[in-house]
Design a protein around this motif. Sequence first.
Motif, PDB file in Angstrom:
ATOM      1  N   GLN A  96      30.989   0.520  42.845  1.00 52.24           N
ATOM      2  CA  GLN A  96      30.896   1.661  41.933  1.00 52.24           C
ATOM      3  C   GLN A  96      31.704   1.416  40.664  1.00 52.24           C
ATOM      4  OE1 GLN A  96      32.162   4.849  44.493  1.00 52.24           O
ATOM      5  NE2 GLN A  96      30.088   5.271  45.218  1.00 52.24           N
ATOM      6  N   MET A  99      29.721  -0.992  38.511  1.00 47.84           N
ATOM      7  CA  MET A  99      28.590  -0.318  37.871  1.00 47.84           C
ATOM      8  C   MET A  99      29.064   0.601  36.744  1.00 47.84           C
ATOM      9  SD  MET A  99      26.016   0.540  41.022  1.00 47.84           S
ATOM     10  CE  MET A  99      25.050   1.629  40.010  1.00 47.84           C
ATOM     11  N   ALA A 100      30.181   1.283  36.956  1.00 44.89           N
ATOM     12  CA  ALA A 100      30.712   2.176  35.926  1.00 44.89           C
ATOM     13  C   ALA A 100      31.138   1.381  34.694  1.00 44.89           C
ATOM     14  CB  ALA A 100      31.884   2.977  36.479  1.00 44.89           C
ATOM     15  N   GLU A 139      29.927  -1.523  33.752  1.00 45.58           N
ATOM     16  CA  GLU A 139      28.710  -2.009  33.104  1.00 45.58           C
ATOM     17  C   GLU A 139      28.033  -0.888  32.314  1.00 45.58           C
ATOM     18  OE1 GLU A 139      24.450  -3.732  34.561  1.00 45.58           O
ATOM     19  OE2 GLU A 139      26.244  -4.489  35.573  1.00 45.58           O
ATOM     20  N   ARG A 140      27.981   0.291  32.910  1.00 48.34           N
ATOM     21  CA  ARG A 140      27.369   1.435  32.239  1.00 48.34           C
ATOM     22  C   ARG A 140      28.151   1.799  30.977  1.00 48.34           C
ATOM     23  NH1 ARG A 140      26.127   4.321  36.397  1.00 48.34           N
ATOM     24  NH2 ARG A 140      28.218   5.055  36.795  1.00 48.34           N
ATOM     25  N   LYS A 141      29.469   1.763  31.074  1.00 52.49           N
ATOM     26  CA  LYS A 141      30.291   2.089  29.911  1.00 52.49           C
ATOM     27  C   LYS A 141      30.088   1.066  28.801  1.00 52.49           C
ATOM     28  CE  LYS A 141      34.857   3.402  28.465  1.00 52.49           C
ATOM     29  NZ  LYS A 141      36.098   3.966  28.840  1.00 52.49           N
ATOM     30  N   GLN A 171      27.338  -0.516  28.218  1.00 54.76           N
ATOM     31  CA  GLN A 171      26.028  -0.282  27.619  1.00 54.76           C
ATOM     32  C   GLN A 171      26.033   0.953  26.726  1.00 54.76           C
ATOM     33  OE1 GLN A 171      23.383  -0.019  30.939  1.00 54.76           O
ATOM     34  NE2 GLN A 171      23.283  -2.223  31.245  1.00 54.76           N
ATOM     35  N   VAL A 172      26.746   1.979  27.141  1.00 57.88           N
ATOM     36  CA  VAL A 172      26.755   3.228  26.390  1.00 57.88           C
ATOM     37  C   VAL A 172      27.658   3.131  25.174  1.00 57.88           C
ATOM     38  CG1 VAL A 172      27.420   5.656  26.503  1.00 57.88           C
ATOM     39  CG2 VAL A 172      26.169   4.630  28.379  1.00 57.88           C
ATOM     40  N   ASP A 197      21.003 -10.482  24.945  1.00 61.37           N
ATOM     41  CA  ASP A 197      21.243  -9.890  26.264  1.00 61.37           C
ATOM     42  C   ASP A 197      21.275 -10.970  27.343  1.00 61.37           C
ATOM     43  OD1 ASP A 197      21.498  -7.595  28.078  1.00 61.37           O
ATOM     44  OD2 ASP A 197      19.485  -8.179  28.742  1.00 61.37           O
TER      45      ASP A 197
END
Length: 154
Positions: free
Chosen positions: A83, A86-87, A89-91, A93-94, A144
């Motif tokens: 988790q 993933m967090a 990686e998400r941060k 991207q955002v 990417d």
Amino acid sequence: AVLPEAEDVDIDIRQEDLKIDTYRASGAGGQHVNMTDSAVRITHLPTGLVVTCQDERSQIKNRIKAMNFLKAKLYDMELREQQAKMAAERKGQVGTGDRSERVRTYNYPQNRVTDHRIGLTLYRLESMLEGDLQEMISALIMADQSEKMRSLEG
């Protein structure tokens, strides 16, 4: 912390990764507690995680309970690690959402489009606005893929 039911967890633990100690339990139980090594302490050597169990009068039952508890803790650690990854990686991207964090600049007087994420500048704004985005898309895909390759290498 609420851990998942130990029976629900399916984690393979190698025996050589475990150090199992037995000792005399403390507390109620009378003479039986004083005479037998029924309490169990299991140390998972790779993580340093230690679990103990002295709930039952039987060493075998305590060992089973301790193993189930260890599996649940290891599963919880693995889940938290995934988790967190993933967090992150998400941060990434955002982004921060800050106005100063530019993605792309369209400069009409110079007929220029600049993508600040990959440092690409193209001097054909008109054709891009008409839908000719292939060069920009290809450059973004390449950036990417190279980023993913760098993350796999180390």
